[in-house]
Motif scaffolding. Structure first.
Motif, PDB file in Angstrom:
ATOM      1  N   UNK A 256       0.604  -0.536  -0.266  1.00 29.62           N
ATOM      2  CA  UNK A 256      -0.149   0.602   0.184  1.00 29.62           C
ATOM      3  C   UNK A 256       0.837   1.436   0.133  1.00 29.62           C
ATOM      4  N   UNK A 257       1.572   0.921   1.425  1.00 33.29           N
ATOM      5  CA  UNK A 257       2.559   2.391   1.573  1.00 33.29           C
ATOM      6  C   UNK A 257       3.724   2.468   1.497  1.00 33.29           C
ATOM      7  N   UNK A 258       4.654   3.423   1.579  1.00 28.33           N
ATOM      8  CA  UNK A 258       5.904   3.026   1.708  1.00 28.33           C
ATOM      9  C   UNK A 258       5.871   3.713   2.772  1.00 28.33           C
ATOM     10  N   UNK A 259       6.752   3.007   3.838  1.00 26.44           N
ATOM     11  CA  UNK A 259       7.146   3.412   5.580  1.00 26.44           C
ATOM     12  C   UNK A 259       8.681   3.507   5.592  1.00 26.44           C
ATOM     13  N   UNK A 260       8.734   4.521   6.608  1.00 21.62           N
ATOM     14  CA  UNK A 260      10.016   4.856   6.852  1.00 21.62           C
ATOM     15  C   UNK A 260      10.101   4.732   8.639  1.00 21.62           C
ATOM     16  N   UNK A 261      11.267   4.210   8.478  1.00 27.01           N
ATOM     17  CA  UNK A 261      11.537   4.266  10.457  1.00 27.01           C
ATOM     18  C   UNK A 261      12.684   5.305  10.669  1.00 27.01           C
ATOM     19  N   UNK A 262      13.025   5.604  11.229  1.00 34.03           N
ATOM     20  CA  UNK A 262      14.039   6.640  11.636  1.00 34.03           C
ATOM     21  C   UNK A 262      14.015   6.507  13.324  1.00 34.03           C
ATOM     22  N   UNK A 263      15.801   5.182  13.077  1.00 32.75           N
ATOM     23  CA  UNK A 263      16.096   5.490  14.506  1.00 32.75           C
ATOM     24  C   UNK A 263      17.620   4.820  14.531  1.00 32.75           C
ATOM     25  N   UNK A 264      17.736   4.326  14.741  1.00 32.50           N
ATOM     26  CA  UNK A 264      19.824   4.012  14.896  1.00 32.50           C
ATOM     27  C   UNK A 264      19.850   2.185  14.488  1.00 32.50           C
ATOM     28  N   UNK A 265      20.570   1.750  13.730  1.00 32.62           N
ATOM     29  CA  UNK A 265      20.652   0.855  13.189  1.00 32.62           C
ATOM     30  C   UNK A 265      22.261   0.367  13.562  1.00 32.62           C
ATOM     31  N   UNK A 266      22.337  -0.837  14.127  1.00 31.62           N
ATOM     32  CA  UNK A 266      23.551  -0.982  15.619  1.00 31.62           C
ATOM     33  C   UNK A 266      23.957  -3.191  15.480  1.00 31.62           C
ATOM     34  N   UNK A 267      24.459  -3.219  15.171  1.00 28.02           N
ATOM     35  CA  UNK A 267      24.746  -4.807  14.795  1.00 28.02           C
ATOM     36  C   UNK A 267      23.337  -5.766  14.756  1.00 28.02           C
ATOM     37  N   UNK A 268      23.475  -5.315  13.745  1.00 22.03           N
ATOM     38  CA  UNK A 268      22.296  -6.044  13.088  1.00 22.03           C
ATOM     39  C   UNK A 268      21.037  -5.915  13.379  1.00 22.03           C
ATOM     40  N   UNK A 269      20.761  -4.826  14.590  1.00 19.08           N
ATOM     41  CA  UNK A 269      19.377  -4.570  14.684  1.00 19.08           C
ATOM     42  C   UNK A 269      18.720  -2.824  14.357  1.00 19.08           C
ATOM     43  N   UNK A 270      17.512  -2.532  13.764  1.00 19.38           N
ATOM     44  CA  UNK A 270      17.146  -1.233  13.534  1.00 19.38           C
ATOM     45  C   UNK A 270      16.484  -1.112  15.005  1.00 19.38           C
ATOM     46  N   UNK A 271      16.636   0.061  15.384  1.00 22.73           N
ATOM     47  CA  UNK A 271      15.862   0.702  16.679  1.00 22.73           C
ATOM     48  C   UNK A 271      14.915   1.534  16.280  1.00 22.73           C
ATOM     49  N   UNK A 272      13.420   1.664  15.976  1.00 18.93           N
ATOM     50  CA  UNK A 272      12.926   3.009  15.504  1.00 18.93           C
ATOM     51  C   UNK A 272      12.311   4.020  16.689  1.00 18.93           C
TER      52      UNK A 272
END
Ligand code: FRU
Length: 497
Positions: A256-272
């Motif tokens: 449906x949509x293009x959803x974006x998450x902003x946050x930090x990506x570190x060691x294989x994990x995205x923290x939004x």
């Protein structure tokens, strides 16, 4: 005899196998034949004819910008997908190139060369894409055979990943052995990383991480982020991770949509810590390119908003958005602005220092165009809404109002955009962050595209199909009170082909 016959056909300027005149086989000819269609964008990238969807393999190579895209040469519908190819020296003007990737009849990409990305592998331009065959979608790799990126050698060991991850289990459907496709690849400290879009059995969409030393042997690491299926969709397509230094952005397309998450990506994990839509209208499956001067430019597919028969009649389907420069604001939020290179296209200009509107006033601008940029600053004063109407016929029968309301909404109302019943007529809208400052608007109208940038943060793109030749007017009006429009400029924009 056959040789002679082929020789004759070839010299007769006919294609030796199909017997069709050679000249109609060139992309330039195809493009020209569709040139009279008023719905055809002239400064957005389009296919020469037939079908286009996602942007792919964006890369700056040997001094030129390359934009590949999902392309069906057989007609304006999604089937047997190839990689189309356009190149540019300045990110603004484009030239068609021959089809870059074609499904191999006996290969894992027999049913389609689906979306993927390009990287520079120690001087060798290399693309990773999804091959479709029967019920399988699996990663494939190809390397450029020339510096113009026109010929590609597919790896004999394709597909390069054959087993789907089981932790968590990839979603199976009636149609697919696993929802598992599309690629975002980058290198860090000598190691290659890859994201693949997926759906999780019993869960939502996911961006799955792999690691490799050579782009060919990949080790599965697990999801960097999974979605809540109720709000972010059951399958994530075309994931892309963008690095802004201190912060990172992951965007996914969920049908449906293009959803974006902003946050930090570190060691294989995205923290939004933030989430929104990249665009609130007809925009899908975007992909980005880094420029040499360190900017991120993003293109998305602008799907049609008319029914299949309308696309058949037109002979083409799909356009790319304008390139959008993505950056981070001081408050950590996302900025999106049209690439500054686009000002190259500006032609005739109509300009006002200020337009003041009282409740109920309508100001007609002395411009008639279906291919322009409008820039303005809008202050509502005590108005409930300001309406900027584009693609308007003199009697108002067809018009596309862009409304900005005191509730901080920007909407594109398509209910009167077209009298064609094949065209979609719903209203698309977005909330813009409330500011004490006035709203800054950049509006790009191009044939059937209305692409709006608000406050250099929020985007709303709608496809509209006026039928009338005179649906080229622009007017401004205020509702329920006074409004001020300052620094209003309209520029005619040139074609880019
Ligand atoms: C997104 C998408 C991708 C796929 C491609 C096929 O629009 O469905 O997931 O690779 O298009 O054309």
């Amino acid at each position: 005899l056959i040789e002679n016959a082929l020789g004759f056909l070839a010299t007769a300027d006919r294609h030796p196998l199909t017997g069709r005149p050679k000249d109609v086989d060139t992309f330039g000819q195809l493009r020209e034949r569709l040139g009279d269609d008023p719905s055809r964008p002239s400064y957005h990238v389009t296919p020469p004819a037939n079908w286009l969807n996602d942007p792919n393999g964006l890369i700056h190579w040997n001094g030129r910008y390359h934009l590949f895209y999902q392309y069906n040469p057989a007609g304006p519908f999604h089937n047997t997908i190839h990689w189309g190819h356009a190149v540019s020296d300045d990110l603004v003007h484009w030239e068609d190139r021959p089809v870059a990737l074609t499904p191999s009849p006996d290969g894992p990409d027999r049913d389609g060369c689906w979306s993927g990305c390009a990287v520079d592998d120690g001087g060798v331009p290399t693309v990773l894409y999804t091959g479709g065959r029967d019920k399988r979608q699996l990663p494939c790799i190809a390397t450029a055979a020339d510096d113009d990126l026109t010929a590609w050698d597919k790896d004999p060991d394709n597909p390069i990943i054959e087993e789907l991850p089981t932790e968590p289990e990839v979603l199976r459907t009636e149609d697919w052995e696993g929802e598992f496709r599309d690629h975002c690849v980058w290198r860090e400290d000598g190691t290659w990383y890859q994201l693949i879009g997926a759906g999780i059995e019993g869960g939502g969409g996911a961006a799955l991480l792999y690691e490799s030393s050579d782009l060919r042997n990949w080790e599965y690491q697990g999801p960097i982020l999974t979605g809540d299926r109720d709000t972010a969709g059951t399958v994530w397509e075309c994931p892309e991770l963008l690095d802004f230094g201190d912060r990172q952005l992951l965007h996914i397309s969920n049908y449906e949509d293009v959803v974006y998450f902003l946050g930090t990506y570190e060691d294989g994990e995205f923290d939004a810590d933030r989430r929104d839509k990249l665009d609130h209208g007809d925009f899908y499956a975007p992909q980005s390119m880094w420029t040499d001067d360190g900017r991120i430019l993003t293109w998305g597919w602008l799907p049609e908003a008319r029914d299949v028969s309308g696309q058949w009649n037109a002979g083409w389907s799909g356009a790319m958005s304008l390139p959008r420069e993505l950056s981070l604001a001081d408050d950590g939020g996302l900025c999106q602005r049209p690439a500054p290179e686009l000002t190259e296209l500006r032609g005739d200009n109509t300009s006002y220092d200020v337009v003041r509107l009282d409740a109920g006033d309508t100001e007609q601008l002395p411009v008639e165009s279906r291919s322009f940029e409008l820039r303005a600053t809008v202050r509502l004063e005590d108005a409930e809404a300001v309406e900027l109407s584009v693609l308007e016929s003199p009697d108002g029968e067809e018009r596309t109002p862009i409304r900005y309301t005191y509730e901080s909404e920007v909407a594109i109302d398509r209910s009167a955009s077209s009298t064609d019943p094949q065209a979609t007529g719903d209203t698309q809208w977005m909330r813009v962050r409330p500011y004490d400052a006035p709203l800054s608007l950049r509006v790009f109208v191009d044939g059937s595209v209305v692409e709006v940038f608000a406050n250099e943060r929020h985007c709303l793109t709608s496809r509209v199909y006026p039928t009338r030749d005179d649906a080229t007017g622009i007017s401004l009006s205020a509702d329920g009170g006074r409004a001020t429009i300052a620094s209003l400029d309209v520029w005619d924009l040139d074609s880019v082909w």
